[in-house]
Motif scaffolding. Structure first.
Motif, PDB file in Angstrom:
ATOM      1  N   GLU A 295       0.806  -1.215   0.000  1.00 57.39           N
ATOM      2  CA  GLU A 295       0.000   0.000   0.000  1.00 57.39           C
ATOM      3  C   GLU A 295       0.840   1.266   0.000  1.00 57.39           C
ATOM      4  O   GLU A 295       0.360   2.343  -0.305  1.00 57.39           O
ATOM      5  CB  GLU A 295      -0.970   0.018   1.184  1.00 57.39           C
ATOM      6  CG  GLU A 295      -0.311  -0.086   2.561  1.00 57.39           C
ATOM      7  CD  GLU A 295      -0.145  -1.534   3.023  1.00 57.39           C
ATOM      8  OE1 GLU A 295       0.015  -2.413   2.166  1.00 57.39           O
ATOM      9  OE2 GLU A 295      -0.202  -1.771   4.242  1.00 57.39           O
ATOM     10  N   ASP A 296       2.088   1.151   0.359  1.00 56.55           N
ATOM     11  CA  ASP A 296       3.018   2.280   0.316  1.00 56.55           C
ATOM     12  C   ASP A 296       4.422   1.723   0.573  1.00 56.55           C
ATOM     13  O   ASP A 296       4.594   0.528   0.797  1.00 56.55           O
ATOM     14  CB  ASP A 296       2.647   3.374   1.338  1.00 56.55           C
ATOM     15  CG  ASP A 296       2.538   2.846   2.760  1.00 56.55           C
ATOM     16  OD1 ASP A 296       3.230   1.870   3.096  1.00 56.55           O
ATOM     17  OD2 ASP A 296       1.754   3.412   3.547  1.00 56.55           O
TER      18      ASP A 296
ATOM     19  N   LEU B 269       6.338   2.329   3.101  1.00 59.10           N
ATOM     20  CA  LEU B 269       6.496   1.899   4.494  1.00 59.10           C
ATOM     21  C   LEU B 269       6.209   0.418   4.609  1.00 59.10           C
ATOM     22  O   LEU B 269       6.964  -0.348   5.201  1.00 59.10           O
ATOM     23  CB  LEU B 269       5.475   2.636   5.369  1.00 59.10           C
ATOM     24  CG  LEU B 269       5.787   4.055   5.769  1.00 59.10           C
ATOM     25  CD1 LEU B 269       4.528   4.740   6.263  1.00 59.10           C
ATOM     26  CD2 LEU B 269       6.812   4.025   6.855  1.00 59.10           C
ATOM     27  N   ALA B 270       5.100   0.024   4.048  1.00 59.39           N
ATOM     28  CA  ALA B 270       4.703  -1.377   4.121  1.00 59.39           C
ATOM     29  C   ALA B 270       5.657  -2.243   3.313  1.00 59.39           C
ATOM     30  O   ALA B 270       6.033  -3.346   3.738  1.00 59.39           O
ATOM     31  CB  ALA B 270       3.272  -1.545   3.626  1.00 59.39           C
ATOM     32  N   ALA B 271       6.074  -1.736   2.148  1.00 57.52           N
ATOM     33  CA  ALA B 271       6.997  -2.524   1.319  1.00 57.52           C
ATOM     34  C   ALA B 271       8.272  -2.822   2.111  1.00 57.52           C
ATOM     35  O   ALA B 271       8.756  -3.961   2.133  1.00 57.52           O
ATOM     36  CB  ALA B 271       7.324  -1.773   0.031  1.00 57.52           C
TER      37      ALA B 271
ATOM     38  N   GLY C  99       8.635  -2.751   5.393  1.00 61.31           N
ATOM     39  CA  GLY C  99       8.314  -3.600   6.538  1.00 61.31           C
ATOM     40  C   GLY C  99       8.214  -5.065   6.137  1.00 61.31           C
ATOM     41  O   GLY C  99       8.669  -5.957   6.855  1.00 61.31           O
ATOM     42  N   MET C 100       7.641  -5.298   4.972  1.00 61.77           N
ATOM     43  CA  MET C 100       7.528  -6.684   4.498  1.00 61.77           C
ATOM     44  C   MET C 100       8.905  -7.250   4.169  1.00 61.77           C
ATOM     45  O   MET C 100       9.181  -8.428   4.424  1.00 61.77           O
ATOM     46  CB  MET C 100       6.622  -6.753   3.269  1.00 61.77           C
ATOM     47  CG  MET C 100       5.160  -6.522   3.602  1.00 61.77           C
ATOM     48  SD  MET C 100       4.163  -6.538   2.101  1.00 61.77           S
ATOM     49  CE  MET C 100       2.719  -5.650   2.663  1.00 61.77           C
TER      50      MET C 100
ATOM     51  N   GLU D 172      12.612   4.791   8.608  1.00 65.62           N
ATOM     52  CA  GLU D 172      12.569   4.215   9.960  1.00 65.62           C
ATOM     53  C   GLU D 172      12.883   2.714   9.902  1.00 65.62           C
ATOM     54  O   GLU D 172      13.649   2.192  10.707  1.00 65.62           O
ATOM     55  CB  GLU D 172      11.198   4.442  10.606  1.00 65.62           C
ATOM     56  CG  GLU D 172      11.190   3.993  12.068  1.00 65.62           C
ATOM     57  CD  GLU D 172       9.853   4.203  12.777  1.00 65.62           C
ATOM     58  OE1 GLU D 172       8.832   4.341  12.088  1.00 65.62           O
ATOM     59  OE2 GLU D 172       9.848   4.204  14.023  1.00 65.62           O
ATOM     60  N   PHE D 173      12.295   2.043   8.912  1.00 68.84           N
ATOM     61  CA  PHE D 173      12.550   0.609   8.773  1.00 68.84           C
ATOM     62  C   PHE D 173      14.005   0.319   8.401  1.00 68.84           C
ATOM     63  O   PHE D 173      14.572  -0.699   8.809  1.00 68.84           O
ATOM     64  CB  PHE D 173      11.625   0.003   7.724  1.00 68.84           C
ATOM     65  CG  PHE D 173      10.389  -0.612   8.319  1.00 68.84           C
ATOM     66  CD1 PHE D 173      10.483  -1.539   9.351  1.00 68.84           C
ATOM     67  CD2 PHE D 173       9.126  -0.285   7.856  1.00 68.84           C
ATOM     68  CE1 PHE D 173       9.350  -2.126   9.905  1.00 68.84           C
ATOM     69  CE2 PHE D 173       7.984  -0.856   8.400  1.00 68.84           C
ATOM     70  CZ  PHE D 173       8.094  -1.782   9.423  1.00 68.84           C
TER      71      PHE D 173
ATOM     72  N   HIS E  16       6.540   1.473  15.392  1.00 68.67           N
ATOM     73  CA  HIS E  16       5.197   1.902  15.755  1.00 68.67           C
ATOM     74  C   HIS E  16       4.243   1.887  14.556  1.00 68.67           C
ATOM     75  O   HIS E  16       4.448   2.600  13.577  1.00 68.67           O
ATOM     76  CB  HIS E  16       5.295   3.315  16.339  1.00 68.67           C
ATOM     77  CG  HIS E  16       4.101   3.748  17.126  1.00 68.67           C
ATOM     78  ND1 HIS E  16       3.180   2.874  17.662  1.00 68.67           N
ATOM     79  CD2 HIS E  16       3.694   4.990  17.498  1.00 68.67           C
ATOM     80  CE1 HIS E  16       2.254   3.564  18.315  1.00 68.67           C
ATOM     81  NE2 HIS E  16       2.531   4.852  18.233  1.00 68.67           N
TER      82      HIS E  16
ATOM     83  N   ARG F 130       3.611  -0.486  12.433  1.00 72.01           N
ATOM     84  CA  ARG F 130       3.995  -1.201  11.201  1.00 72.01           C
ATOM     85  C   ARG F 130       4.132  -2.701  11.395  1.00 72.01           C
ATOM     86  O   ARG F 130       4.674  -3.391  10.507  1.00 72.01           O
ATOM     87  CB  ARG F 130       5.307  -0.660  10.642  1.00 72.01           C
ATOM     88  CG  ARG F 130       5.487   0.834  10.712  1.00 72.01           C
ATOM     89  CD  ARG F 130       4.505   1.604   9.865  1.00 72.01           C
ATOM     90  NE  ARG F 130       4.615   3.034  10.116  1.00 72.01           N
ATOM     91  CZ  ARG F 130       3.673   3.917   9.856  1.00 72.01           C
ATOM     92  NH1 ARG F 130       2.511   3.552   9.332  1.00 72.01           N
ATOM     93  NH2 ARG F 130       3.857   5.189  10.109  1.00 72.01           N
TER      94      ARG F 130
ATOM     95  N   ALA G  46       2.971  -5.110   8.442  1.00 67.33           N
ATOM     96  CA  ALA G  46       3.847  -5.357   7.297  1.00 67.33           C
ATOM     97  C   ALA G  46       4.923  -6.379   7.659  1.00 67.33           C
ATOM     98  O   ALA G  46       5.229  -7.279   6.867  1.00 67.33           O
ATOM     99  CB  ALA G  46       4.493  -4.056   6.829  1.00 67.33           C
TER     100      ALA G  46
ATOM    101  N   GLY H 112      -3.385   2.818   8.252  1.00 72.37           N
ATOM    102  CA  GLY H 112      -3.227   2.449   6.841  1.00 72.37           C
ATOM    103  C   GLY H 112      -2.846   0.987   6.686  1.00 72.37           C
ATOM    104  O   GLY H 112      -3.463   0.237   5.925  1.00 72.37           O
ATOM    105  N   GLN H 113      -1.836   0.569   7.432  1.00 73.00           N
ATOM    106  CA  GLN H 113      -1.407  -0.832   7.320  1.00 73.00           C
ATOM    107  C   GLN H 113      -2.502  -1.772   7.795  1.00 73.00           C
ATOM    108  O   GLN H 113      -2.684  -2.854   7.243  1.00 73.00           O
ATOM    109  CB  GLN H 113      -0.134  -1.071   8.141  1.00 73.00           C
ATOM    110  CG  GLN H 113       1.051  -0.338   7.580  1.00 73.00           C
ATOM    111  CD  GLN H 113       2.362  -1.052   7.835  1.00 73.00           C
ATOM    112  OE1 GLN H 113       2.472  -1.895   8.722  1.00 73.00           O
ATOM    113  NE2 GLN H 113       3.356  -0.730   7.042  1.00 73.00           N
TER     114      GLN H 113
ATOM    115  N   HIS I 210      -5.127  -2.276   5.042  1.00 78.73           N
ATOM    116  CA  HIS I 210      -4.656  -3.080   3.909  1.00 78.73           C
ATOM    117  C   HIS I 210      -4.395  -4.527   4.310  1.00 78.73           C
ATOM    118  O   HIS I 210      -4.525  -5.431   3.490  1.00 78.73           O
ATOM    119  CB  HIS I 210      -3.423  -2.436   3.280  1.00 78.73           C
ATOM    120  CG  HIS I 210      -3.780  -1.187   2.542  1.00 78.73           C
ATOM    121  ND1 HIS I 210      -4.254  -1.200   1.250  1.00 78.73           N
ATOM    122  CD2 HIS I 210      -3.810   0.105   2.938  1.00 78.73           C
ATOM    123  CE1 HIS I 210      -4.535   0.031   0.877  1.00 78.73           C
ATOM    124  NE2 HIS I 210      -4.270   0.847   1.884  1.00 78.73           N
ATOM    125  N   THR I 211      -4.064  -4.712   5.575  1.00 80.94           N
ATOM    126  CA  THR I 211      -3.893  -6.081   6.050  1.00 80.94           C
ATOM    127  C   THR I 211      -5.245  -6.779   6.116  1.00 80.94           C
ATOM    128  O   THR I 211      -5.358  -7.961   5.796  1.00 80.94           O
ATOM    129  CB  THR I 211      -3.186  -6.070   7.416  1.00 80.94           C
ATOM    130  OG1 THR I 211      -1.979  -5.327   7.265  1.00 80.94           O
ATOM    131  CG2 THR I 211      -2.859  -7.475   7.884  1.00 80.94           C
TER     132      THR I 211
END
Ligand SMILES: Cc1ncc(C[n+]2csc(CCOP(=O)(O)OP(=O)(O)O)c2C)c(N)n1
Ligand code: SF4
Ligand SMILES: [Mg+2]
Lengths: 601, 346
Positions: A267-268, A270-272, A274-275, A300-301, B82, B84, B87, B116-117, B120-121
């Motif tokens: 979704e953005d 950040l998530a990419a 984090g994954m 941050e990640f 925080h 996240r 993900a 947001g996360q 989408h999750t």
């Protein structure tokens, strides 16, 4: 007025509007020159919109093998009414102009060679269907240029077939008719009045034409990447898309047809990121690709990856700054950011590929480095490298086996009776890890960013944390010995050195020749292939009185990074050459600036 | 008082006593709702016979997110950043879909910074327990309102929340979670049953637990305090959970019990009260939640269950073997494949 012919040494500048379908015509023209055996490069200078704004495509042919952008334009193909006048006025005297007849450009200047071509009339003859005319109109200038430059028409035909592939035979045929219409119009109506010429060479034997993003994607696939997460952003999207295509073709289980990989459009960024961390933590070869704005969101990640010591490959196809405006322009915008991104003392290794071969090999190596050293690793491409087509040697199968690093199995744990996650057992700063899901009661450990002792127990003790930070420094020292050495060209006796990374090499190499040939200034050069810097950079600087560091950004980011890392004594001889206009760097800008600072021009 | 004789240690179906299911000593405030949730989780994992090494505990940041250190001490845990954790958990499942993922989050972590996360999750429906320890405030940063604070709720300092709350269960039902429940940290029996059911679900199981913060949100005027919950909790049903490996006969009260089964053969029994409440109806669930909140009630129980949607890793059609363990012979294509590609670009 025939001057001496200029053979295999010129640039063509095609001016069109975005969305007018000129890409195919340009690619065919570039490929035809390539097939003539002449070193060639092509650069798409495009706006950030889908249709309507001006676009330029430059093709450079160079018998000497210079494939950086050439500042001077030798042949302009003026198809865009909006920019035609400006484009013509900007040319150097003696240049040639092929233009769409109604634009009536010939009267603008009397020091250029003009060729008027009635595109609308010609396309009507080739294409009875009015709706399709727009699609093939541009192919006419490919025919005109082939005729004017003396490109073998059979090579154009071959290039066209290659471009359209087997499946689009009908479209290829219509375009071929357009090429022929352009060629015969030129041969009957346009007497040659410029000196530019293509003659057959044999410089491209076995070579490919491919863009850097596709090459990097392939490198990842052949590195055995198993998880790709991404969020679309120009200029990195085509990397993810190429990778999805290759994975689909090369990475299905032959028996079940099931995937040996996972791709997630997150979704953005950040998530990419984090994954990637979650997957790397749990043992996948995980990666993402993005550009500067995405790096900001991932920061941050990226810090967490550094401190929690999790492998991951982050490919950054760099472009100009945040928001909109120049996102389709190239820049080495994140050299400094990527080296130190996040907070609390973070350092990240960077690869600086300069051509498709290196996009392939470095993207591939980056996975081994990341897993060996349990840390995020960057591969810094830029838009010029990633999105433009380049000549490339064929890709070589990765020599090194996949190295998953220090991962303990159930058997290891059984033998050792346990482990300490952050203990420097081998003295290289790299500790052993286990993967979640390892069947053993001693396998588990608790992961946090900061605040852990060497047994991964919670600790806020100063000494524990200092010991950890020092081990991380040792680890970074070990990385220094595991990255590719710079490419150095030493000229005995040269007092002046030049240093660059990535795509600046093309301008640098040509600029060094210009300085020698035009001004008699001998220079040595060093091209960095990776960060952290190694001793060879120190030696290079010591061996010269003045060393020019080339940056494709305003703030001299590569130089700034050297200022952060190198012995202050070395900094005295460092100088800066910068370009930040958003176009690929050209040699003239570099040689002019060095000559100016040297006081010799 | 009689002196206790050492009883035979109770073991679960794997032969483990409860010790491997415990973790480090909690550092949270005494009386914090999160501690009670941790205890229920320890019991649930033990009773189900979850293999500790197969569990990945993943959290964001907050008092709630610290709790993975306090249970399943043998398992891998990851206190990430925080908002996240979803993900990170999703990534871990991509690498190894055989992991049993337990995600622990707070209301700030999920509904504020992590919204947001979270959304989408929900859409992806990865197979994991997503536990929200919901106290209506940011505990760890000392009591600011979070996005689940009710309109009109009072902070400890007397400020009144002027914004409408985000209901994580409504969002979960609306956007794709396939198991959605709400509970209260003080409702031992219900929470225990819901956690066991959630851990047995093959898909995203969201459990939103009202878990009072005794330090910053347990006063008069709070809508997430123990006393408020005592007065306003509205359980949909009494709930029993029977794991798949347990084939004991249970007495089913005619006309007062609804039974639903999970993928692995486990059974959930919903008794009494609103036993006619059908948790497979999304519309019903949403309506009932709105009715409850309009009446200042906190509806608890199994709100929604969808057994038809496949979990995220299943939709990716990956090979059975976890990606993390695939050898080079599988993940690196052949020399010939590279040669063919070279040829394509010649
Ligand atoms: C990016 C970022 N911003 C802010 C913080 C500070 N912070 C730590 S915990 C927290 C709130 C946690 O609230 P919640 O998730 O409700 O957990 P609780 O402590 O209430 O259990 C905040 C804002 C942080 N750690 N990271
Ligand atoms: S501050 Fe609140 S949430 Fe945090 S431990 Fe104390 S009671 Fe629990
Ligand atoms: Mg909270």
């Amino acid at each position: 007025m025939h001057a001496t012919p200029v053979v295999n040494d010129f640039s063509i500048h095609v001016a069109t509007a975005n969305g007018s379908g000129s890409q195919t015509a340009n690619s065919v023209l570039m490929r035809s020159i390539f097939q003539m055996g002449v070193p060639v490069s092509g650069k798409n200078l495009f706006p950030s919109n889908i249709a309507g704004l001006p676009t330029w495509f430059t093709i450079r042919a160079s018998r000497k093998g210079y494939i950086g952008r050439k500042k001077e334009i030798d042949l302009l193909i003026a198809m865009n009414p909006e920019t035609a006048r400006e484009d013509v006025m900007a040319l150097d005297a003696g240049a040639a102009v092929v233009y769409d007849e109604p634009l009536a450009l010939a009267g603008l200047r009397d020091d250029l060679v003009f060729y008027a071509v009635p595109f609308d009339k010609l396309v009507t003859g080739v294409c009875p269907e009015p709706k399709l005319r727009k699609l093939v109109r541009n192919m006419i200038y490919t025919g005109v240029a082939a005729q004017l430059l003396g490109i073998d028409i059979d090579e154009v035909r071959k290039a066209l077939v290659k471009q359209f592939g087997e499946r689009k035979k009908k479209a290829a045929e219509m375009n071929w008719q357009a090429v022929l219409a352009g060629q015969s119009y030129a041969s009957e109506n346009l007497p040659k009045a410029d000196p530019l010429k293509v003659e057959r060479m044999d410089a491209n034997h076995g070579r490919l034409i491919i863009d850097g993003n596709t090459a990097a994607a392939l490198g990842c696939v052949f590195a055995g990447a198993t998880v790709l997460t991404w969020y679309p952003i120009t200029p990195s999207s085509s990397l993810a898309e190429a990778m999805i295509d290759f994975l689909g073709r090369l990475r299905q289980d032959p028996e079940t047809g099931k995937a040996t990989y996972a791709v997630v459009q997150a979704e953005d960024e950040l998530a990419a990121a984090g994954m990637v961390l979650g997957a790397g933590w749990a043992g996948a070869r995980a990666m993402t690709c993005t550009s500067g704005p995405g790096i900001s969101l991932m920061s941050e990640f990226l810090g967490l990856g550094y401190f929690a010591e999790i492998p991951g490959v982050f490919i950054d196809v760099q472009r100009v700054g945040p928001s909109t405006g120049l996102p389709t322009r190239t820049m080495q915008g994140d050299t400094l950011t990527n080296a130190i991104v996040s907070h609390g003392d973070t350092r990240h290794p960077l690869y600086f590929p300069s051509n498709p071969e290196e996009c392939f090999s470095m993207a591939s190596e980056a996975f081994n480095l990341a897993e060996k050293f349990q840390t995020p690793v960057f591969v810094n491409l830029d838009l010029d490298l990633g999105m433009n087509n380049w000549m490339s040697d064929p890709f070589e199968y990765p020599e090194l086996p996949v190295d998953r690093g220090k991962v303990l199995s159930t058997e290891d744990l059984e033998r050792l009776g346990g482990f300490s996650r952050y203990q420097d057992v081998d003295g290289d700063g790299v500790a052993y890890r286990t993967l979640p899901g390892t069947p053993h009661d001693k396998a588990g450990y608790f992961t946090r960013g900061t605040g852990h002792d060497e047994h991964a127990r919670y600790s806020e003790k100063a000494d524990d944390w200092i010991a950890n930070m020092d081990r991380l420094s040792r680890k970074f020292e070990s990385i220094r010995g595991a990255i590719p050495a710079p490419e150095v060209r030493f000229h005995p006796g040269a007092r002046v050195g030049v240093v660059c990374c990535g795509t600046s090499r093309y301008a640098m190499e040509e600029a060094c020749d210009q300085l020698r040939e035009e001004l008699g200034l001998e220079t040595s050069s060093l091209r960095l292939k990776a960060y952290p810097f190694t001793a060879s950079l120190d030696e290079f600087i010591k061996a010269h009185d003045r060393v020019y560091v080339i940056d494709q950004n305003r703030d001299a980011q590569l130089l700034a990074l050297m200022k952060l890392d190198l012995d202050p004594v070395l900094l005295l001889s460092l100088r800066s050459v910068r370009y930040y206009g958003g176009l690929p760097l050209d040699a003239r800008t570099v040689s002019d600036e060095i000559a100016r600072q040297e006081g010799i021009r | 008082m009689s002196t206790p004789t050492a009883p035979a240690k109770k073991t679960n179906r794997l032969g483990f006593d409860i010790l491997p299911y415990r973790g480090g000593k909690t550092t949270l405030c005494a009386g914090c709702g999160h501690n009670a949730v941790t205890e229920r989780l320890v019991e649930a994992c033990w009773e189900l016979g979850v293999e500790p090494w197969r569990v990945a505990k993943i959290s964001g940041i907050g008092c709630s997110s610290k709790t993975p250190a306090y249970f399943l001490g043998q398992s891998h845990g990851f206190n990430s950043v925080h908002g996240r954790a979803p993900a990170v958990a999703t990534g871990a499942l991509l690498a190894n879909h055989e992991l049993r993922c337990v995600l622990i989050s707070g209301d700030g972590d999920t509904a504020s910074i992590g919204l947001g996360q979270y959304m989408h999750t929900l859409r992806r429906n990865p197979a994991m327990l997503y536990l929200i320890e919901n106290n209506g405030v940011y505990g760890l940063t000392k009591g600011q309102f979070s996005a689940t604070s009710d309109l009109g709720a009072k902070s400890k300092g007397g400020a009144v929340n002027a914004f409408t709350p985000i209901d994580c269960c409504l969002a979960a039902i609306e956007y794709g979670a396939t198991f959605v429940a709400r509970s209260f940290s003080g409702d031992k029996k219900q929470l225990a049953a819901l956690l066991r059911a959630a851990l047995s679900h093959d898909g995203l199981a969201v459990v939103d637990v009202i878990s009072p913060c005794v330090a910053f949100n347990d006063h008069e005027g709070s809508t997430k305090s123990y006393s408020y919950m005592k007065d306003h909790e509205e359980p949909l049903h009494e709930i029993d959970f029977i794991p798949f490996f347990n084939d004991i006969e249970v007495e089913i009260e005619e006309g007062a019990t609804r039974e639903v089964s999970l993928h692995d053969g486990s059974r959930i029994l919903l008794h009494k009260l609103e036993h006619d409440y059908d948790p497979s109806s999304r519309l019903n669930a949403v309506t009932r939640l709105h009715q409850a909140s309009d009446g200042d009630e906190v509806l608890t129980g199994l709100l929604y269950l969808d057994r038809s949607r496949p979990s995220f890793t299943r939709t990716l059609n990956m090979v059975d073997r976890p990606l993390a363990t695939l050898p080079e012979s599988v993940t690196r294509p052949s020399r010939e494949a590279l040669e063919r590609i070279n040829e394509e670009y010649r």
